[in-house]
Design a protein around this motif. Sequence first.
Motif, PDB file in Angstrom:
ATOM      1  N   GLU A  73       0.815  -1.219   0.000  1.00 38.51           N
ATOM      2  CA  GLU A  73       0.000   0.000   0.000  1.00 38.51           C
ATOM      3  C   GLU A  73       0.847   1.267   0.000  1.00 38.51           C
ATOM      4  O   GLU A  73       0.345   2.341  -0.300  1.00 38.51           O
ATOM      5  CB  GLU A  73      -0.928  -0.004   1.221  1.00 38.51           C
ATOM      6  CG  GLU A  73      -1.979  -1.104   1.196  1.00 38.51           C
ATOM      7  CD  GLU A  73      -2.910  -0.962   0.013  1.00 38.51           C
ATOM      8  OE1 GLU A  73      -3.572   0.091  -0.093  1.00 38.51           O
ATOM      9  OE2 GLU A  73      -2.970  -1.895  -0.797  1.00 38.51           O
ATOM     10  N   ASN A  74       2.114   1.156   0.373  1.00 42.10           N
ATOM     11  CA  ASN A  74       2.983   2.337   0.379  1.00 42.10           C
ATOM     12  C   ASN A  74       3.426   2.696  -1.035  1.00 42.10           C
ATOM     13  O   ASN A  74       3.640   1.817  -1.871  1.00 42.10           O
ATOM     14  CB  ASN A  74       4.217   2.077   1.246  1.00 42.10           C
ATOM     15  CG  ASN A  74       3.989   2.415   2.707  1.00 42.10           C
ATOM     16  OD1 ASN A  74       2.855   2.689   3.113  1.00 42.10           O
ATOM     17  ND2 ASN A  74       5.034   2.394   3.502  1.00 42.10           N
ATOM     18  N   THR A  75       3.586   3.973  -1.272  1.00 45.99           N
ATOM     19  CA  THR A  75       4.068   4.447  -2.584  1.00 45.99           C
ATOM     20  C   THR A  75       5.552   4.803  -2.556  1.00 45.99           C
ATOM     21  O   THR A  75       6.221   4.744  -3.581  1.00 45.99           O
ATOM     22  CB  THR A  75       3.260   5.678  -3.035  1.00 45.99           C
ATOM     23  OG1 THR A  75       3.386   6.711  -2.055  1.00 45.99           O
ATOM     24  CG2 THR A  75       1.789   5.316  -3.207  1.00 45.99           C
ATOM     25  N   GLU A 368       2.859   6.537   5.935  1.00 50.39           N
ATOM     26  CA  GLU A 368       3.639   5.467   5.303  1.00 50.39           C
ATOM     27  C   GLU A 368       4.699   4.936   6.264  1.00 50.39           C
ATOM     28  O   GLU A 368       4.980   3.736   6.284  1.00 50.39           O
ATOM     29  CB  GLU A 368       4.262   5.951   4.001  1.00 50.39           C
ATOM     30  CG  GLU A 368       3.231   6.233   2.913  1.00 50.39           C
ATOM     31  CD  GLU A 368       3.730   5.893   1.512  1.00 50.39           C
ATOM     32  OE1 GLU A 368       4.947   5.673   1.335  1.00 50.39           O
ATOM     33  OE2 GLU A 368       2.885   5.827   0.593  1.00 50.39           O
ATOM     34  N   ARG A 371       3.026   2.602   8.554  1.00 43.68           N
ATOM     35  CA  ARG A 371       2.773   1.313   7.889  1.00 43.68           C
ATOM     36  C   ARG A 371       4.057   0.487   7.808  1.00 43.68           C
ATOM     37  O   ARG A 371       4.031  -0.734   7.969  1.00 43.68           O
ATOM     38  CB  ARG A 371       2.179   1.527   6.499  1.00 43.68           C
ATOM     39  CG  ARG A 371       1.727   0.221   5.848  1.00 43.68           C
ATOM     40  CD  ARG A 371       1.100   0.437   4.490  1.00 43.68           C
ATOM     41  NE  ARG A 371      -0.271   0.933   4.590  1.00 43.68           N
ATOM     42  CZ  ARG A 371      -0.640   2.179   4.292  1.00 43.68           C
ATOM     43  NH1 ARG A 371       0.262   3.057   3.863  1.00 43.68           N
ATOM     44  NH2 ARG A 371      -1.898   2.554   4.400  1.00 43.68           N
ATOM     45  N   GLN A 410      -6.008  -4.407   4.752  1.00 45.89           N
ATOM     46  CA  GLN A 410      -5.317  -5.376   3.908  1.00 45.89           C
ATOM     47  C   GLN A 410      -5.311  -6.788   4.505  1.00 45.89           C
ATOM     48  O   GLN A 410      -4.883  -7.731   3.857  1.00 45.89           O
ATOM     49  CB  GLN A 410      -3.866  -4.937   3.668  1.00 45.89           C
ATOM     50  CG  GLN A 410      -3.733  -3.837   2.622  1.00 45.89           C
ATOM     51  CD  GLN A 410      -4.309  -2.522   3.104  1.00 45.89           C
ATOM     52  OE1 GLN A 410      -3.923  -2.026   4.159  1.00 45.89           O
ATOM     53  NE2 GLN A 410      -5.234  -1.949   2.346  1.00 45.89           N
ATOM     54  N   SER A 440      -8.930  -7.382  -1.200  1.00 41.96           N
ATOM     55  CA  SER A 440      -7.624  -6.837  -0.880  1.00 41.96           C
ATOM     56  C   SER A 440      -7.370  -5.640  -1.766  1.00 41.96           C
ATOM     57  O   SER A 440      -8.054  -5.417  -2.748  1.00 41.96           O
ATOM     58  CB  SER A 440      -6.534  -7.902  -1.100  1.00 41.96           C
ATOM     59  OG  SER A 440      -6.504  -8.291  -2.459  1.00 41.96           O
ATOM     60  N   GLY A 441      -6.359  -4.847  -1.396  1.00 44.37           N
ATOM     61  CA  GLY A 441      -5.997  -3.700  -2.224  1.00 44.37           C
ATOM     62  C   GLY A 441      -6.736  -2.446  -1.825  1.00 44.37           C
ATOM     63  O   GLY A 441      -7.534  -2.410  -0.906  1.00 44.37           O
ATOM     64  N   ARG A 442      -6.486  -1.378  -2.594  1.00 43.96           N
ATOM     65  CA  ARG A 442      -7.016  -0.066  -2.216  1.00 43.96           C
ATOM     66  C   ARG A 442      -8.513   0.064  -2.427  1.00 43.96           C
ATOM     67  O   ARG A 442      -9.132   1.000  -1.969  1.00 43.96           O
ATOM     68  CB  ARG A 442      -6.284   1.016  -3.030  1.00 43.96           C
ATOM     69  CG  ARG A 442      -4.843   1.204  -2.601  1.00 43.96           C
ATOM     70  CD  ARG A 442      -4.242   2.386  -3.326  1.00 43.96           C
ATOM     71  NE  ARG A 442      -2.885   2.644  -2.883  1.00 43.96           N
ATOM     72  CZ  ARG A 442      -1.807   2.056  -3.390  1.00 43.96           C
ATOM     73  NH1 ARG A 442      -1.955   1.175  -4.359  1.00 43.96           N
ATOM     74  NH2 ARG A 442      -0.605   2.348  -2.942  1.00 43.96           N
TER      75      ARG A 442
END
Length: 565
Positions: A73-75, A368, A371, A410, A440-442
């Motif tokens: 999930e982090n960018t 982030e 996380r 998640q 799952s996912g955004r």
Amino acid sequence: AAQFRFVQLIGGGYRNVMVVGDDDQSIYGWRGADIRNILDFERAFSGARIVRLEENYRSTPNILALANAVIAENTERRGKTLRATRPAGETVTLVEALDERDEADFIADTITARMSRSDLSRRDCAVLYRTNAQSRAIEDAFRRRNIPYRLVGAVRFYDRREIRDIMAYLKLVANPADDEAFRRAVNVPKRGLGDATITLLVERAQREGVPLLTIASRTDVVAELRPAARTALADFVSLVQRLQTAAVDSAVDELLRDLAASIKYADHLRAEGPEGQERIENVRELIAGAAEVVADEGGEVGLTPLDHFLQSSTLVAGIDKLDPNADAVTCMTMHNAKGLEFPVVFVSGLEDGLFPLARAAEDPSQLEEERRLFYVGITRAETKLYLTCAEQRRRNGEMMFSMPSRFLKQVTISLAERQKTARAKSEGRGGFASIGGGQSGRDADDGWGRSSYNGSGGGGGGAKRSGGPYGSAAYGAGNSSFGKNAGAFSAPARRDRPIEPEDESQDAPMFAVGAKVRHAKFGSGTIAELTGSGRDLKVRIDFEDEEIGRKTLVLAQAKLERGWE
């Protein structure tokens, strides 16, 4: 940044710099670490070769699958997928508890049960949490079961300086002859009473064979002091005497809030800098523990529950230091856990505002990092991972509804099994059932979010809904001062939906002077008086048992039933 530049200047021209690092475990931004040093490495060292080390020899595939899903999930990351070299093992377990005490009891009982059916030792188990203040409930649960434990990077809860300061006041209130408590409390916060003044009081007390508080109350003794010391000592004595009077009709947590506000303890701790906020959280947790005592005592207020609270904390503080080689459970924050590993790991307190912290909610970069910290906690586990959250937590002595951590979005059904403690099943609201949803996912938003927590709910032991998640401004986490009305240790602000008349139970107890009621511990009685309002509403009851007589109870904790004629 300076270190990075230093390396760049020394080795940049030789193209022989090798760096080993994990951008997914960059968790010290608050200490000056900059994740951009890893992410932008090639800009400073052009032509650098990147080697991804994705084989993991520690954790099972079950644990790594969850870790990969969470960190994805982090960018701000290079991107990698950990692959296990071990065979599949136990499923990750996500546990919903009713409150922090129930959560701690689950952890302690699970460790005991696993040890009884395997060769697992206590040192194989670790309990991780976001803040040191969370250790209080866990330490209490371990002590009740005689489970040895070791705190890493922190002092045991009841040995922490701020806790000992506040407890000294309570000991003096309960026992005016406690000279040791007097010595500690008299200069917390500093009142300008120097060693010479204290020595004079001690000498007079020893000469006359009376307690220090008695000597400090004597006008003939105080007259010998300089004017500033006379005023400071008089204020201290007046405060203790007022608290002694208040203690007769106050709940222990209420007395603690009054004390903290009276000595402006939050301001005193904040003046110490960033560390002061953590100490404030510890005092809030002490208040939460005191509220538990009130609940255990059936809502009773006064000197009896105060004595019980002091006795339990004294026994706790008197425990000898643990042998470094002893077989003990390890308890620590996730920051302290980095680099360590354990067969069985519990990551606790997974609620918004607590983990992630409230201050990270509006800052994508901080979120982030939080996380990444969760990722670090997950990957400490070798064989079995438990994730725990609570439907409600005490905040400054009052039970408040929580929201599950956004990181649990998640944790889908395919990645972790769900469990509820017995208390969460029987007393909880059921609002956590949607944790993680089924996707799952955004895009996994259905069945998740605030809507699950804004309904009328049910059960919950009298918890209140707040205007925000745990740890947010609604919980007094800002920079307000102490005090009942606007304090760092005051009750959190909240917005409760009023109950419509047609929704009220016609069988609900009606509390009025003269009404017959029944208490689980003290039996039947008649209400003689009602005082206070809101969470501080107290009821004085004349119980039919003459040995019990009249008792003052906190109505919210008393769990009274209507006494039928």
